[in-house]
Write a protein that holds these residues in place. Structure first.
Motif, PDB file in Angstrom:
ATOM      1  N   ARG A 268      19.212 -36.397 -60.808  1.00  0.00           N
ATOM      2  CA  ARG A 268      19.520 -37.762 -60.434  1.00  0.00           C
ATOM      3  C   ARG A 268      18.692 -38.706 -61.299  1.00  0.00           C
ATOM      4  O   ARG A 268      17.654 -38.324 -61.850  1.00  0.00           O
ATOM      5  CB  ARG A 268      19.242 -38.020 -58.946  1.00  0.00           C
ATOM      6  N   VAL A 269      19.162 -39.934 -61.413  1.00  0.00           N
ATOM      7  CA  VAL A 269      18.483 -40.949 -62.209  1.00  0.00           C
ATOM      8  C   VAL A 269      18.223 -42.153 -61.332  1.00  0.00           C
ATOM      9  O   VAL A 269      19.124 -42.628 -60.632  1.00  0.00           O
ATOM     10  CB  VAL A 269      19.346 -41.361 -63.428  1.00  0.00           C
ATOM     11  N   ARG A 270      16.999 -42.628 -61.377  1.00  0.00           N
ATOM     12  CA  ARG A 270      16.657 -43.849 -60.659  1.00  0.00           C
ATOM     13  C   ARG A 270      16.800 -45.013 -61.643  1.00  0.00           C
ATOM     14  O   ARG A 270      16.073 -45.083 -62.633  1.00  0.00           O
ATOM     15  CB  ARG A 270      15.237 -43.752 -60.097  1.00  0.00           C
ATOM     16  N   HIS A 271      17.760 -45.885 -61.372  1.00  0.00           N
ATOM     17  CA  HIS A 271      18.128 -46.953 -62.299  1.00  0.00           C
ATOM     18  C   HIS A 271      17.509 -48.270 -61.831  1.00  0.00           C
ATOM     19  O   HIS A 271      17.889 -48.808 -60.790  1.00  0.00           O
ATOM     20  CB  HIS A 271      19.651 -47.088 -62.358  1.00  0.00           C
ATOM     21  N   PRO A 272      16.577 -48.851 -62.599  1.00  0.00           N
ATOM     22  CA  PRO A 272      15.914 -50.074 -62.146  1.00  0.00           C
ATOM     23  C   PRO A 272      16.825 -51.299 -62.151  1.00  0.00           C
ATOM     24  O   PRO A 272      16.526 -52.288 -61.469  1.00  0.00           O
ATOM     25  CB  PRO A 272      14.770 -50.248 -63.154  1.00  0.00           C
ATOM     26  N   CYS A 273      17.930 -51.235 -62.914  1.00  0.00           N
ATOM     27  CA  CYS A 273      18.829 -52.396 -63.000  1.00  0.00           C
ATOM     28  C   CYS A 273      19.914 -52.379 -61.934  1.00  0.00           C
ATOM     29  O   CYS A 273      20.650 -53.368 -61.786  1.00  0.00           O
ATOM     30  CB  CYS A 273      19.476 -52.466 -64.379  1.00  0.00           C
ATOM     31  N   TYR A 274      20.052 -51.279 -61.211  1.00  0.00           N
ATOM     32  CA  TYR A 274      20.987 -51.217 -60.097  1.00  0.00           C
ATOM     33  C   TYR A 274      20.250 -51.633 -58.817  1.00  0.00           C
ATOM     34  O   TYR A 274      19.052 -51.367 -58.667  1.00  0.00           O
ATOM     35  CB  TYR A 274      21.553 -49.807 -59.921  1.00  0.00           C
ATOM     36  N   SER A 276      18.785 -51.920 -55.088  1.00  0.00           N
ATOM     37  CA  SER A 276      18.225 -50.929 -54.164  1.00  0.00           C
ATOM     38  C   SER A 276      19.274 -50.583 -53.110  1.00  0.00           C
ATOM     39  O   SER A 276      19.948 -51.449 -52.567  1.00  0.00           O
ATOM     40  CB  SER A 276      16.963 -51.479 -53.501  1.00  0.00           C
ATOM     41  N   GLY A 277      19.396 -49.307 -52.851  1.00  0.00           N
ATOM     42  CA  GLY A 277      20.397 -48.837 -51.898  1.00  0.00           C
ATOM     43  C   GLY A 277      21.697 -48.419 -52.565  1.00  0.00           C
ATOM     44  O   GLY A 277      22.557 -47.797 -51.920  1.00  0.00           O
ATOM     45  N   TYR A 278      21.840 -48.705 -53.852  1.00  0.00           N
ATOM     46  CA  TYR A 278      23.054 -48.262 -54.570  1.00  0.00           C
ATOM     47  C   TYR A 278      22.943 -46.761 -54.851  1.00  0.00           C
ATOM     48  O   TYR A 278      21.882 -46.246 -55.232  1.00  0.00           O
ATOM     49  CB  TYR A 278      23.229 -49.020 -55.879  1.00  0.00           C
ATOM     50  N   ARG A 279      24.039 -46.077 -54.722  1.00  0.00           N
ATOM     51  CA  ARG A 279      24.106 -44.655 -55.040  1.00  0.00           C
ATOM     52  C   ARG A 279      25.503 -44.351 -55.553  1.00  0.00           C
ATOM     53  O   ARG A 279      26.492 -44.686 -54.907  1.00  0.00           O
ATOM     54  CB  ARG A 279      23.788 -43.801 -53.803  1.00  0.00           C
ATOM     55  N   GLY A 280      25.572 -43.751 -56.723  1.00  0.00           N
ATOM     56  CA  GLY A 280      26.866 -43.441 -57.315  1.00  0.00           C
ATOM     57  C   GLY A 280      26.781 -42.241 -58.227  1.00  0.00           C
ATOM     58  O   GLY A 280      25.690 -41.734 -58.529  1.00  0.00           O
ATOM     59  N   GLU A 308      20.773 -43.613 -58.655  1.00  0.00           N
ATOM     60  CA  GLU A 308      20.303 -44.404 -57.525  1.00  0.00           C
ATOM     61  C   GLU A 308      19.626 -45.673 -58.035  1.00  0.00           C
ATOM     62  O   GLU A 308      18.842 -45.631 -58.984  1.00  0.00           O
ATOM     63  CB  GLU A 308      19.316 -43.596 -56.672  1.00  0.00           C
ATOM     64  N   GLY A 309      19.940 -46.801 -57.413  1.00  0.00           N
ATOM     65  CA  GLY A 309      19.349 -48.057 -57.814  1.00  0.00           C
ATOM     66  C   GLY A 309      18.003 -48.289 -57.155  1.00  0.00           C
ATOM     67  O   GLY A 309      17.778 -47.885 -56.009  1.00  0.00           O
ATOM     68  N   THR A 310      17.092 -48.944 -57.897  1.00  0.00           N
ATOM     69  CA  THR A 310      15.788 -49.290 -57.340  1.00  0.00           C
ATOM     70  C   THR A 310      15.590 -50.803 -57.252  1.00  0.00           C
ATOM     71  O   THR A 310      14.632 -51.250 -56.619  1.00  0.00           O
ATOM     72  CB  THR A 310      14.650 -48.675 -58.177  1.00  0.00           C
ATOM     73  N   GLY A 311      16.460 -51.579 -57.892  1.00  0.00           N
ATOM     74  CA  GLY A 311      16.360 -53.035 -57.810  1.00  0.00           C
ATOM     75  C   GLY A 311      15.041 -53.584 -58.297  1.00  0.00           C
ATOM     76  O   GLY A 311      14.436 -54.421 -57.632  1.00  0.00           O
ATOM     77  N   ASN A 312      14.607 -53.138 -59.474  1.00  0.00           N
ATOM     78  CA  ASN A 312      13.309 -53.541 -60.023  1.00  0.00           C
ATOM     79  C   ASN A 312      13.530 -54.310 -61.331  1.00  0.00           C
ATOM     80  O   ASN A 312      13.613 -53.705 -62.401  1.00  0.00           O
ATOM     81  CB  ASN A 312      12.430 -52.311 -60.265  1.00  0.00           C
ATOM     82  N   ARG A 400      27.825 -53.731 -59.893  1.00  0.00           N
ATOM     83  CA  ARG A 400      26.488 -53.141 -60.026  1.00  0.00           C
ATOM     84  C   ARG A 400      25.829 -53.494 -61.355  1.00  0.00           C
ATOM     85  O   ARG A 400      24.605 -53.351 -61.516  1.00  0.00           O
ATOM     86  CB  ARG A 400      26.591 -51.617 -59.919  1.00  0.00           C
ATOM     87  N   ASP A 401      26.625 -53.943 -62.362  1.00  0.00           N
ATOM     88  CA  ASP A 401      26.107 -54.121 -63.725  1.00  0.00           C
ATOM     89  C   ASP A 401      25.689 -55.544 -64.051  1.00  0.00           C
ATOM     90  O   ASP A 401      25.163 -55.796 -65.143  1.00  0.00           O
ATOM     91  CB  ASP A 401      27.165 -53.677 -64.742  1.00  0.00           C
ATOM     92  N   HIS A 402      25.917 -56.490 -63.153  1.00  0.00           N
ATOM     93  CA  HIS A 402      25.599 -57.885 -63.481  1.00  0.00           C
ATOM     94  C   HIS A 402      24.096 -58.120 -63.631  1.00  0.00           C
ATOM     95  O   HIS A 402      23.668 -58.973 -64.411  1.00  0.00           O
ATOM     96  CB  HIS A 402      26.175 -58.825 -62.427  1.00  0.00           C
TER      97      HIS A 402
END
Length: 495
Positions: A268-274, A276-280, A308-312, A400-402
């Motif tokens: 899995r990858v933790r994506h800082p630009c997605y 938080s709470g996103y999972r795809g 998974e998004g971290t919203g950072n 999710r990409d904005h």
């Protein structure tokens, strides 16, 4: 007071004379207008075959004003269903078939008798440029399929071709300044006047695979490979322009995800630009098929991966900065990034295409300050995914990409192109100018149909203007003389 019979006759003659004079004046004005109004309308069609989608534009202009400025208007804009033509590698014929719907809409706008004389072009940009680098045979098959369909249309088909990267930015610059009427002014004395260079607008374009910057620099362009020169309306124009392949929105997102995959610790990858709470789940095979991704797939890579998004936003900025090579420009004031020469930005700019769509989504197209823009993007990135989905329903899959797009564009504009807090207000995010969609398509058509002349064939226009002025003055003086004589006659008659 009751008029005498003689006075009534003179008054009637005066009225009749005035009516005749006014009628003559109206006829002169109508004649002058007939010189300037169109006797016919011509049309032109351009397909803008971008990396993520294809758009069709129909333009029209008065037939007797081809050499005038600001006379072209957009008659139709049609977005082709489906992805860009570069996506049809497994079924090239479908690339051509996908164009039929918009082509039919265009034909409905154009009178049947004028269709054989209506030019039709298709220009492909960075998506097909990347495909040509990766597999020239597949690119050739797609162009052949497109040519077959468009060549069957009852129009003057001028071909389907790959647009040179530098032309994309330069033609977008022509489009903006043309529709804004900034390339040339026509004076009341019948002369063409070149507007001050400071009034010309720079162009910031971003598609799916590339981004372009074009503007009039404050001095000579030192790297001639970044210079484009035009002779428009008898005036020379020299602009700085550069196109960055692989720095468009879609390829940026692809490169960003590929970079995060290189440092993954699990499946899995933790994506800082997605958010938080996103999972795809993402499919990984297409990721490494892009020529823009230099890294090779990690060993043992599965077919798909959980993201998974971290919203950072801070970590997101750090990740997006990794897409640029800023160190290659250290110590140089005339350098953007990746070692590319660029003079300091100057003047007003119009930012369009993906620039506009991203900032419009974030409600940041009202000339807000840089501090406001930056705070708004960061606040959006930190919103939980559930709140984002609820606030913008039905906007998948790009919702999710904005966040990544907004932070990436800020990095590009500020750290790449060199805009500052002081120069940020010079950027205007726009989709249209003068009722016309902004992009390279109009400039492409103007260039290929020679609607913008190298010289100014305006002698007839100055002569027509002079005759019109002389006629109006003559009628006005005649009318004044008649009125004065009649008034004097009435006074004489009373005495």
């Amino acid at each position: 007071m009751k008029l005498t019979g003689k006075e009534r006759v003179l008054a009637a003659l005066l009225g009749a004379t005035a009516a005749l004079a006014v009628t003559a004046l109206i006829l002169i004005l109508v004649e002058a207008t007939s010189v300037r109004l169109p006797t016919d309308t011509k049309f032109g069609i351009v397909f803008d075959a971008g990396s993520s989608h294809t758009s069709l534009f129909v333009y029209r202009w008065p037939a007797d004003k081809e050499n005038d400025t600001g006379v072209v208007s957009q008659a139709l804009a049609c977005k082709v269903e489906g992805p860009g033509i570069s996506s049809y590698t497994s079924n090239p014929a479908q690339a051509g078939e996908s164009l039929r719907g918009c082509l039919e809409e265009a034909l409905a706008v154009i009178p049947e008798a004028q269709r054989p004389q209506t030019p039709l072009f298709l220009g492909a940009t960075a998506g097909m440029r990347l495909l040509s680098q990766k597999n020239s045979s597949q690119a050739g098959d797609i162009f052949a399929a497109v040519t077959q369909v468009l060549g069957q249309a009852p129009l003057d088909f001028r071909g389907a071709e790959l647009l040179a990267s530098q032309d994309e930015g330069a033609l977008g610059w022509i489009t903006i300044n043309y529709v804004l009427g900034l390339l040339v002014k026509y004076s009341f004395s019948g002369e063409w006047i070149r507007p001050p260079e400071g009034t010309l607008v720079g162009a910031l374009d971003m598609g799916g695979a590339s981004t372009q910057i074009t503007f009039v620099p404050g001095g000579p362009v030192l790297d001639k490979s970044t210079q484009a020169a035009f002779r428009l309306y008898g005036f020379e124009h020299s602009v700085y322009t550069h196109s960055y392949l692989c720095f468009g929105r879609d390829q940026m997102l692809t490169r960003l995800l590929a970079g995060l995959l290189q440092s993954r610790q699990a499946l899995r990858v933790r994506h800082p630009c997605y958010h938080s709470g996103y999972r795809g789940t993402v499919s990984l095979a297409p990721l490494y098929e892009s020529p823009c991704v230099q890294a090779t797939a990690p060993p043992g890579l599965p077919q798909s991966l959980t993201v998974e998004g971290t919203g950072n936003p801070r970590a997101c900025v750090s990740a997006t900065r990794g897409l640029f090579n800023f160190s290659s420009c250290e110590g140089r004031e005339d350098c953007a990034f990746n070692g590319v020469y660029q003079p300091p930005v100057r003047g007003q700019f119009y930012a369009f295409s993906s620039f506009f769509h991203t900032f419009h989504f974030l409600n940041l197209t009202s000339r807000q300050s840089l501090a406001t823009v930056n705070a708004t993007v960061w606040d959006f990135c930190q919103k939980p995914w559930k709140l984002v989905e609820a606030a913008w329903p039905g906007q998948q899959p790009w919702l999710r990409d904005h966040c990544a797009s907004g932070l990436y564009m800020l990095t590009l504009l500020l750290e790449g192109y060199g805009f500052t807090e002081e120069t940020w207000p010079s950027i205007e995010f726009r989709k249209q100018a003068g009722g016309t969609d902004i992009g390279w398509a109009l400039g492409y058509m103007l260039n290929l149909t020679n609607m913008i002349p190298a010289e100014v064939p305006a002698q007839w226009r100055a002569e027509s203007y002079g005759v019109w002025v002389a006629s109006v003055v003559f009628v006005a003086l005649t009318l004044a003389a008649i009125l004065a004589a009649a008034a004097a006659q009435l006074l004489w008659a009373r005495d």
